[in-house]
Design an enzyme around this catalytic site. Sequence first.
Site, mmCIF file in Angstrom:
data_model
loop_
_atom_site.group_PDB
_atom_site.id
_atom_site.type_symbol
_atom_site.label_atom_id
_atom_site.label_comp_id
_atom_site.label_asym_id
_atom_site.label_seq_id
_atom_site.Cartn_x
_atom_site.Cartn_y
_atom_site.Cartn_z
ATOM 1 N N GLY A 151 0.824 -1.204 0.000
ATOM 2 C CA GLY A 151 0.000 0.000 0.000
ATOM 3 C C GLY A 151 0.856 1.251 0.000
ATOM 4 O O GLY A 151 2.063 1.211 0.271
ATOM 5 N N CYS A 152 0.222 2.376 -0.276
ATOM 6 C CA CYS A 152 0.964 3.634 -0.382
ATOM 7 C C CYS A 152 1.531 4.078 0.969
ATOM 8 O O CYS A 152 2.732 4.339 1.092
ATOM 9 C CB CYS A 152 0.087 4.713 -1.001
ATOM 10 S SG CYS A 152 -1.541 4.907 -0.231
ATOM 11 N N TYR A 153 0.668 4.155 1.988
ATOM 12 C CA TYR A 153 1.167 4.539 3.309
ATOM 13 C C TYR A 153 2.217 3.550 3.831
ATOM 14 O O TYR A 153 3.283 3.971 4.312
ATOM 15 C CB TYR A 153 0.016 4.642 4.307
ATOM 16 C CG TYR A 153 -0.835 5.878 4.194
ATOM 17 C CD1 TYR A 153 -0.286 7.156 4.208
ATOM 18 C CD2 TYR A 153 -2.229 5.781 4.117
ATOM 19 C CE1 TYR A 153 -1.073 8.292 4.135
ATOM 20 C CE2 TYR A 153 -3.036 6.906 4.039
ATOM 21 C CZ TYR A 153 -2.457 8.165 4.048
ATOM 22 O OH TYR A 153 -3.257 9.289 3.985
ATOM 23 N N THR A 155 4.314 1.732 2.260
ATOM 24 C CA THR A 155 5.580 1.893 1.551
ATOM 25 C C THR A 155 6.418 2.990 2.184
ATOM 26 O O THR A 155 7.593 2.789 2.511
ATOM 27 C CB THR A 155 5.329 2.204 0.066
ATOM 28 O OG1 THR A 155 4.705 1.076 -0.559
ATOM 29 C CG2 THR A 155 6.629 2.521 -0.661
ATOM 30 N N ALA A 156 5.834 4.165 2.371
ATOM 31 C CA ALA A 156 6.581 5.284 2.950
ATOM 32 C C ALA A 156 6.975 4.994 4.394
ATOM 33 O O ALA A 156 8.115 5.253 4.805
ATOM 34 C CB ALA A 156 5.744 6.557 2.867
#
Length: 348
Positions: A151-153, A155-156
């Site tokens: 997911g995007c969150y 990943t960061a």
Amino acid sequence: MFYQVKVVIVGSTGYGGIELIRLCEQHPHIEIGALVSTSAADEALGSVFPHLSHVHLTLSELSIDHIVDSGDIVFFATPAGVSSRWIPHLLDHDMTCIDLSGDFRLTDPQEYQAWYGRESADVSYLEQAVYGLCEWNVDAIRTADFIANPGCYPTAVLLGLLPLLQQHLIDPHTVVIDAKSGVSGAGRSAKIPLLFAEVNENLRPYKVEGHQHIPEIELGCRRFAGQEMRVSFTPHLIPMSRGICCTMYASLAKETTVDDIVALYRDQYSNAPFVRLREPGQWPQTKDVTGSNFCDIACHVDERTGRVVIIAVIDNLVKGASGQAIQNLNIRMGWPETAGLTGFPLYP
């Protein structure tokens, strides 16, 4: 000599899907075999997205036979609950599948049902999926025929937290994550909270009671750093199209300088072409990564409080979704990891 592969993109008219089309079209070893969209089947791609009117492709219905006949690799850029119904059939046809949804990121069916509010895929497929966090799972990705794109969150967050967790430099029970995302992270469907008048000149926290990316973050910390933890995670919607900024706080477990931490990150990511580290006192911003597959990271040690601050920024549609999916494919195919992903960030 690298050979060309044909890919099929399921969910071609969402933001993740259209970003996959952009990246595949500029990739030296990829040819698009089919674009699948149940909402716009039989329409020309250019009629749905006029900025792609020069790409002469037609959208098609979702069909196992059509996908198998049209490509070697299939990307699913679909809402939760779609890929779990279709990917098992495609795996039976020896298709390589890369799923951008959350259907296969968790390994516990009960946990998936609790956080996503729907029945999970069969546990055998949850266990079969390789988690595609490229910088931390490259060996497994190289031989994977089924990849669950992060997911995007997560990943960061994971790129920012894992080096410190792995070296036991922070107390895992003190991690607090303040996350902010542009509106495209909510998808392309029409929703009242995403109307211009609702979003513009506004900053809004959402899912404060629990976001579905929390268990994925915690699982990643267990998987790659061996740390059992419960994170405090609060996402916010900000009035811009793209970008994620995650600011993470944790208490230091031992006395450490910011120079030591920067050296640790440089060593950890020395072979990671898409992780860029800032010097002490320099802070990344979302504009620095817009349109690119980069994750920019900076750290600060607050000696007064004994805490460390980690800031990580990505483009949620590229490194947080479609770009990382292409990066996973590059690793899987033995291509240069940067193939098709070398474009500069867009500035201004």
